[in-house]
Design an enzyme around this catalytic site. Structure first.
Site, short mmCIF file in Angstrom:
data_model
loop_
_atom_site.label_atom_id
_atom_site.label_comp_id
_atom_site.label_asym_id
_atom_site.label_seq_id
_atom_site.Cartn_x
_atom_site.Cartn_y
_atom_site.Cartn_z
N GLU A 20 -36.19 133.21 -28.06
CA GLU A 20 -36.14 131.77 -28.34
C GLU A 20 -36.84 131.53 -29.67
O GLU A 20 -37.88 132.11 -29.96
CB GLU A 20 -36.86 131.00 -27.23
CG GLU A 20 -36.92 129.49 -27.49
CD GLU A 20 -37.70 128.75 -26.43
OE1 GLU A 20 -37.19 128.66 -25.29
OE2 GLU A 20 -38.84 128.30 -26.72
N THR A 51 -34.81 125.76 -29.79
CA THR A 51 -35.48 124.61 -29.21
C THR A 51 -35.07 123.33 -29.93
O THR A 51 -34.56 123.35 -31.05
CB THR A 51 -37.01 124.75 -29.27
OG1 THR A 51 -37.41 124.80 -30.65
CG2 THR A 51 -37.47 126.01 -28.57
N ARG A 125 -35.98 118.15 -19.67
CA ARG A 125 -36.41 116.77 -19.88
C ARG A 125 -36.99 116.62 -21.28
O ARG A 125 -36.73 115.65 -21.98
CB ARG A 125 -37.47 116.38 -18.84
CG ARG A 125 -37.83 114.88 -18.91
CD ARG A 125 -39.15 114.59 -18.25
NE ARG A 125 -40.26 115.16 -19.00
CZ ARG A 125 -41.52 115.05 -18.65
NH1 ARG A 125 -41.83 114.40 -17.53
NH2 ARG A 125 -42.48 115.59 -19.38
N GLY A 126 -37.82 117.59 -21.69
CA GLY A 126 -38.48 117.51 -22.99
C GLY A 126 -39.88 116.95 -22.85
O GLY A 126 -40.28 116.42 -21.80
N ASP A 127 -40.65 117.08 -23.92
CA ASP A 127 -42.05 116.66 -23.91
C ASP A 127 -42.19 115.17 -24.21
O ASP A 127 -41.29 114.55 -24.80
CB ASP A 127 -42.84 117.45 -24.96
CG ASP A 127 -42.88 118.94 -24.64
OD1 ASP A 127 -42.92 119.28 -23.44
OD2 ASP A 127 -42.85 119.75 -25.59
N ALA A 145 -34.50 115.74 -16.08
CA ALA A 145 -33.56 116.80 -16.43
C ALA A 145 -32.38 116.82 -15.46
O ALA A 145 -31.25 117.14 -15.85
CB ALA A 145 -34.28 118.15 -16.43
N TYR A 179 -40.52 127.06 -12.96
CA TYR A 179 -41.96 127.21 -13.18
C TYR A 179 -42.60 128.01 -12.04
O TYR A 179 -42.90 127.46 -10.98
CB TYR A 179 -42.61 125.82 -13.29
CG TYR A 179 -42.09 125.02 -14.45
CD1 TYR A 179 -42.71 125.06 -15.69
CD2 TYR A 179 -40.93 124.25 -14.31
CE1 TYR A 179 -42.21 124.35 -16.77
CE2 TYR A 179 -40.42 123.54 -15.39
CZ TYR A 179 -41.06 123.60 -16.61
OH TYR A 179 -40.55 122.90 -17.68
N LYS A 305 -41.56 134.15 -34.77
CA LYS A 305 -42.24 135.28 -35.39
C LYS A 305 -41.81 136.55 -34.67
O LYS A 305 -41.63 136.55 -33.46
CB LYS A 305 -43.76 135.10 -35.31
CG LYS A 305 -44.26 133.88 -36.07
CD LYS A 305 -45.75 133.68 -35.91
CE LYS A 305 -46.21 132.43 -36.64
NZ LYS A 305 -47.66 132.17 -36.45
#
Length: 317
Positions: A20, A51, A125-127, A145, A179, A305
């Protein structure tokens, strides 16, 4: 394009490798992102997740009125996906989020992906907006979501928001987040798990987990899913520790536990260079155990990275 579920089926039990990435902040050179991805392509990731981040705003009073000034933007996820597909000949899997989108804008965004031949999406859903404690949906947008997932499923059936609009069905393979240590906003694991089961029942095709550092959390999570009749692939998400600061940052942001042995090993390090090596070695051990468990894909949260992820991939693939 090939669906994530098809890649897993075609692998016939062999564990695959995926990553990702985060789009660069607007104004930064995309070449830096591509240069960090390039060293990982030798491990043949079938797809790269991209993302999506909401704009960040500063509120100022101008002429007696509050105005929101955008201070931090990232290039469009769609454009990054197209660049990756063109340069590396891999499938791109964009995140599709609730935050910042109306339902109509979501529909347009999904059509853009469909026209590009992008048939895999990760629905989230997102932050919350940065600085806000709670998530607030866009006016006319989705709050959960599961609602966003339903919209994608309906588009796959050729059903759009307005009956007057006609459309051929889309063909999205839909991923959702899971989760192993529960979502931080859920009151308990059972409630969080019920939300996950609902998303699978609504039509999710696969699950990608939040990062974890104790494989037993993943094993128990998979066992609970299977016992509950959730049969879709469950892809473990991984991230090697890189700095001593992450001992406090990661649990606070992602609400996860770090194993005592890992914490002790990191605390004994004198430099972050030593921490990075500990993180790589710990993740290699995790990966070997997950491969023995026949995890379908090892999915790395690279933060764009490549150094640590490359060392891990060299040791296991």
């Amino acid at each position: 394009m090939t669906k994530i579920t098809q890649y897993i089926e075609q692998a016939k039990g062999k564990t695959l490798f995926s990553i990702e990435i985060i789009p660069p902040v607007k104004g930064e050179n995309i070449q830096s992102l591509m240069s960090n991805i390039e060293p990982l392509m030798e491990f043949k990731p079938p797809f790269i997740e991209v993302t999506y981040h909401r704009e960040e705003f500063l509120e100022k009073i101008v002429n007696g009125k509050i105005e929101r000034i955008p201070i931090r933007k990232r290039p469009g996820t769609v454009g990054i996906c197209a660049s990756l597909m063109n340069r590396f000949k891999v499938d791109a899997v964009p995140h599709v989020i609730c935050g910042g989108f109306t339902k109509e804008e979501t529909e347009d965004f999904l059509f853009d992906l469909h026209y590009l031949g992008i048939d895999n999406v990760l629905v989230l859903r997102g932050d919350p907006v940065k600085g806000n404690a709670a998530f607030t949906p866009e006016k006319g947008g989705h709050a959960y979501a599961s609602e966003l997932l339903e919209q994608v499923v309906k588009m796959n059936q050729g059903v759009l928001l307005h009956e007057e609009t006609q459309s051929a069905p889309t063909n999205f393979c839909i991923g959702v987040a899971g989760y192993p240590e529960k979502h931080f906003e859920a009151p308990n694991f059972s409630t969080d798990f019920a939300y996950l089961k609902k998303k699978v029942e609504l039509g999710a095709d696969y699950i990608v987990t939040q990062m974890f550092f104790d494989n037993q959390k993943y094993f128990d999570f998979v066992a609970k899913c299977r016992a509950a009749g959730i049969t879709v692939p469950i892809i473990p998400g991984l991230k090697p520790l890189a700095t001593k600061k992450q001992l406090t940052v990661l649990p606070r942001i992602f609400h996860l536990d770090l194993p005592e042995d890992l914490v002790k090993a990191v605390e004994s390090c004198k430099t972050d260079k030593e921490v990075k090596q500990v993180g790589v070695e710990w993740c290699i051990a995790q990966c070997k155990e997950l491969m023995a468990f026949e995890a379908p894909i090892l999915h790395f949260y690279t933060m764009s990275k490549s150094e640590s992820t490359k060392k891990i991939a060299e040791a296991i693939f």
